[in-house]
Design an enzyme around this catalytic site. Structure first.
Site, PDB file in Angstrom:
ATOM      1  N   ARG A   1      84.269  56.452 -86.395  1.00 32.78           N
ATOM      2  CA  ARG A   1      83.044  57.084 -86.892  1.00 32.78           C
ATOM      3  C   ARG A   1      83.086  58.582 -86.582  1.00 32.78           C
ATOM      4  O   ARG A   1      82.663  59.415 -87.376  1.00 32.78           O
ATOM      5  CB  ARG A   1      81.799  56.443 -86.268  1.00 32.78           C
ATOM      6  CG  ARG A   1      80.540  56.791 -87.064  1.00 32.78           C
ATOM      7  CD  ARG A   1      79.237  56.381 -86.399  1.00 32.78           C
ATOM      8  NE  ARG A   1      79.179  55.001 -86.028  1.00 32.78           N
ATOM      9  CZ  ARG A   1      78.992  54.570 -84.775  1.00 32.78           C
ATOM     10  NH1 ARG A   1      78.852  55.425 -83.782  1.00 32.78           N
ATOM     11  NH2 ARG A   1      78.944  53.292 -84.500  1.00 32.78           N
TER      12      ARG A   1
ATOM     13  N   TYR B   1      70.262  73.579-105.319  1.00 31.83           N
ATOM     14  CA  TYR B   1      70.729  72.317-105.874  1.00 31.83           C
ATOM     15  C   TYR B   1      69.568  71.314-105.848  1.00 31.83           C
ATOM     16  O   TYR B   1      68.867  71.200-104.832  1.00 31.83           O
ATOM     17  CB  TYR B   1      71.916  71.822-105.033  1.00 31.83           C
ATOM     18  CG  TYR B   1      72.377  70.446-105.401  1.00 31.83           C
ATOM     19  CD1 TYR B   1      73.015  70.220-106.625  1.00 31.83           C
ATOM     20  CD2 TYR B   1      72.170  69.357-104.569  1.00 31.83           C
ATOM     21  CE1 TYR B   1      73.420  68.955-106.982  1.00 31.83           C
ATOM     22  CE2 TYR B   1      72.586  68.082-104.915  1.00 31.83           C
ATOM     23  CZ  TYR B   1      73.210  67.888-106.123  1.00 31.83           C
ATOM     24  OH  TYR B   1      73.613  66.624-106.472  1.00 31.83           O
TER      25      TYR B   1
ATOM     26  N   ASP C   1      74.589  77.291 -98.066  1.00 37.58           N
ATOM     27  CA  ASP C   1      75.352  76.310 -98.835  1.00 37.58           C
ATOM     28  C   ASP C   1      76.339  77.108 -99.688  1.00 37.58           C
ATOM     29  O   ASP C   1      75.961  77.793-100.631  1.00 37.58           O
ATOM     30  CB  ASP C   1      74.383  75.483 -99.699  1.00 37.58           C
ATOM     31  CG  ASP C   1      75.098  74.427-100.557  1.00 37.58           C
ATOM     32  OD1 ASP C   1      76.303  74.575-100.814  1.00 37.58           O
ATOM     33  OD2 ASP C   1      74.416  73.471-100.975  1.00 37.58           O
TER      34      ASP C   1
ATOM     35  N   LYS D   1      82.929  69.163-104.905  1.00 35.28           N
ATOM     36  CA  LYS D   1      83.073  70.147-105.965  1.00 35.28           C
ATOM     37  C   LYS D   1      84.440  70.835-105.875  1.00 35.28           C
ATOM     38  O   LYS D   1      85.441  70.195-106.036  1.00 35.28           O
ATOM     39  CB  LYS D   1      81.897  71.130-105.910  1.00 35.28           C
ATOM     40  CG  LYS D   1      80.529  70.441-105.708  1.00 35.28           C
ATOM     41  CD  LYS D   1      80.141  69.511-106.844  1.00 35.28           C
ATOM     42  CE  LYS D   1      78.944  68.615-106.534  1.00 35.28           C
ATOM     43  NZ  LYS D   1      77.740  69.265-106.101  1.00 35.28           N
TER      44      LYS D   1
HETATM   45  C1  LIG Z   1      76.590  68.889-105.424  1.00 37.56           C
HETATM   46  C2  LIG Z   1      75.940  69.802-104.507  1.00 37.56           C
HETATM   47  C3  LIG Z   1      75.372  69.339-103.321  1.00 37.56           C
HETATM   48  C4  LIG Z   1      75.363  67.865-102.947  1.00 37.56           C
HETATM   49  O1  LIG Z   1      76.654  67.389-102.713  1.00 37.56           O
HETATM   50  P1  LIG Z   1      77.113  65.874-103.001  1.00 37.56           P
HETATM   51  O2  LIG Z   1      78.536  65.900-102.584  1.00 37.56           O
HETATM   52  O3  LIG Z   1      76.917  65.613-104.454  1.00 37.56           O
HETATM   53  O4  LIG Z   1      76.265  64.989-102.169  1.00 37.56           O
HETATM   54  C5  LIG Z   1      74.805  70.269-102.466  1.00 37.56           C
HETATM   55  N1  LIG Z   1      74.772  71.582-102.771  1.00 37.56           N
HETATM   56  C6  LIG Z   1      75.304  72.059-103.912  1.00 37.56           C
HETATM   57  C7  LIG Z   1      75.229  73.519-104.200  1.00 37.56           C
HETATM   58  C8  LIG Z   1      75.895  71.197-104.819  1.00 37.56           C
HETATM   59  O5  LIG Z   1      76.402  71.658-105.953  1.00 37.56           O
END
Ligand SMILES: *Cc1c(COP(=O)(O)O)cnc(C)c1O
Length: 386
Positions: free
Chosen positions: A50, A102, A173, A198
């Site tokens: 974990r 997001y 982020d 991404k």
């Molecule tokens: C997709 C995304 C998220 C969430 O990520 P997941 O891997 O889909 O849970 C958070 N912030 C941004 C800017 C994103 O594009």
């Protein structure tokens, strides 16, 4: 001097365990949940997957190195990373968030954080006077830059100074630009988040998330939270993300080059009423991005004349796929209103400028001429039907 980012995508400063792993060039997948102990009270350092898993831990070191952090944790998704990060806060705490984020992050703040007694103030960090919204309970400022999907650019260094002056954390982020193009920790941010699903993974095939910091105490807290809550990445998924990261540099460069060419073409295309790409000189965030980033990324938001026109594009694209998500090698087109931002209250969507005629393009690494000819053909077909 440290190695360049291109090299860091491929090699850690130390090839840990290389020869214990038979010299394997590809870091092995340790598909194990638990570890044998050599004796009572003795441990190899690995007790339970974990928290401790060599493949996961290797990925964490790579991502920490890319962001110039000291610690990273790898999670099962970007949302898991954001949810885990929010466990730093307790009822009564106050967080300032950017209003254009997001959609999933907004859903989390509105539904989970608020339920947990954390108060949220939503402002436009790129233009509002952030300081005037800070109160004695403010514990963090949470931003994306550029924002999703409206591409607003916030000055990270300036925001970090404001946060620091008030004892609050700056959380960034960094999914859209990746460490290849922007390193918020170097600009004073305290915590960097990623949806590794991404660009880091890059192939639209694996979910992942990261939290990176250069503060030892925060790093320890995140490890404790991960061990306690249990939303770490699985070994095989960690391996897929490691493989994706090896080509991060060339993918980002190609996708960005395509995006620039496409944005320029879009500016001339009469069916497109607005192009929002921070790499265009007229974009209000252009100069700030030149200062704080090494590039402009490969996300383009654009508007067409009507909802009907937007929906027709989604019906007619062939090679370009109508799908949620971004950052992969394939070009995807997204309709924020019903997809990524469906759970954002309508009045907030509208205030931010997301309309039913807004589309978002995640530009991939195809030949840009093929992307342009597909979009031209689609626009032509729609015009002829009218
Ligand atoms: C997709 C995304 C998220 C969430 O990520 P997941 O891997 O889909 O849970 C958070 N912030 C941004 C800017 C994103 O594009």
């Amino acid at each position: 001097m440290g190695r360049s980012i291109d090299t860091k995508c491929l090699h850690l400063e130390e090839d840990e365990g290389l020869f214990e792993n038979y010299g394997a060039i590809s870091f092995p997948i340790y598909q194990t949940a638990t570890y044998a102990h050599p004796g009572a009270g003795r441990s190899t350092g690995y007790d339970y997957s974990r928290l401790q898993n060599p493949t996961k831990n290797h990925l964490e070191k790579v991502v920490a190195a890319l962001e110039n952090g000291t610690d990273a944790v790898a999670l099962s998704s970007g949302m898991a990373a954001i949810a885990l990060m929010m466990e730093l806060f307790k009822p009564g705490d106050h967080i300032i968030i950017d209003s254009d984020l997001y959609g999933g992050s907004i859903r989390l703040f509105d539904n989970i954080s608020v339920k947990n007694g954390i108060s949220i103030t939503r402002i436009d960090c790129y233009k509002d006077d952030i300081e005037s919204y800070i109160n004695e309970h403010t514990k963090a400022i949470y931003i994306e830059t550029p924002t999703n999907p409206m591409m607003n650019v916030t000055d990270i260094e300036k925001t970090a100074k404001i946060a620091k002056a008030h004892g609050a954390l700056l959380v960034v982020d960094n999914t859209f630009l990746t460490p290849y193009l922007q390193n918020p920790l170097d600009l004073g941010a305290d915590i960097v988040l990623h949806s590794g699903t991404k660009y880091l993974g890059g192939h639209n095939d694996t979910l992942a998330g990261f939290i990176v910091t250069k503060d030892e105490e925060l790093g320890e807290r995140f490890k404790f939270l991960l061990k306690t809550i249990g939303c770490g990445i699985a070994p095989f998924d960690a391996w897929l993300i490691l493989r994706g990261i090896k080509t991060l540099g060339i993918r980002m460069e190609r996708a960005e080059k395509n995006a620039k060419a496409l944005a320029e073409w879009m500016l001339e295309e009469e069916s497109i009423t607005k192009v929002i790409y921070p790499g265009i000189k007229e974009h209000p965030g252009y100069e700030i991005m030149k200062k704080q980033s090494r590039g402009f990324g490969a996300m383009i938001t654009f508007q067409v004349e009507s909802k009907e026109f937007a929906l027709s594009i989604l019906e007619k694209v062939r090679m370009i796929k109508y799908a949620e998500s971004l950052g992969g090698v394939e070009t995807l087109i997204t309709y924020p209103t019903t997809q990524t931002h469906a759970d954002v209250p309508k009045e907030i969507r509208e205030k931010n400028g997301i309309t039913e005629a807004t589309l978002r393009l995640s530009v991939g690494i195809e030949d840009v001429e093929d992307l342009i000819s597909e979009l031209s053909a689609v626009f032509e077909e729609i015009k002829n039907e009218k």
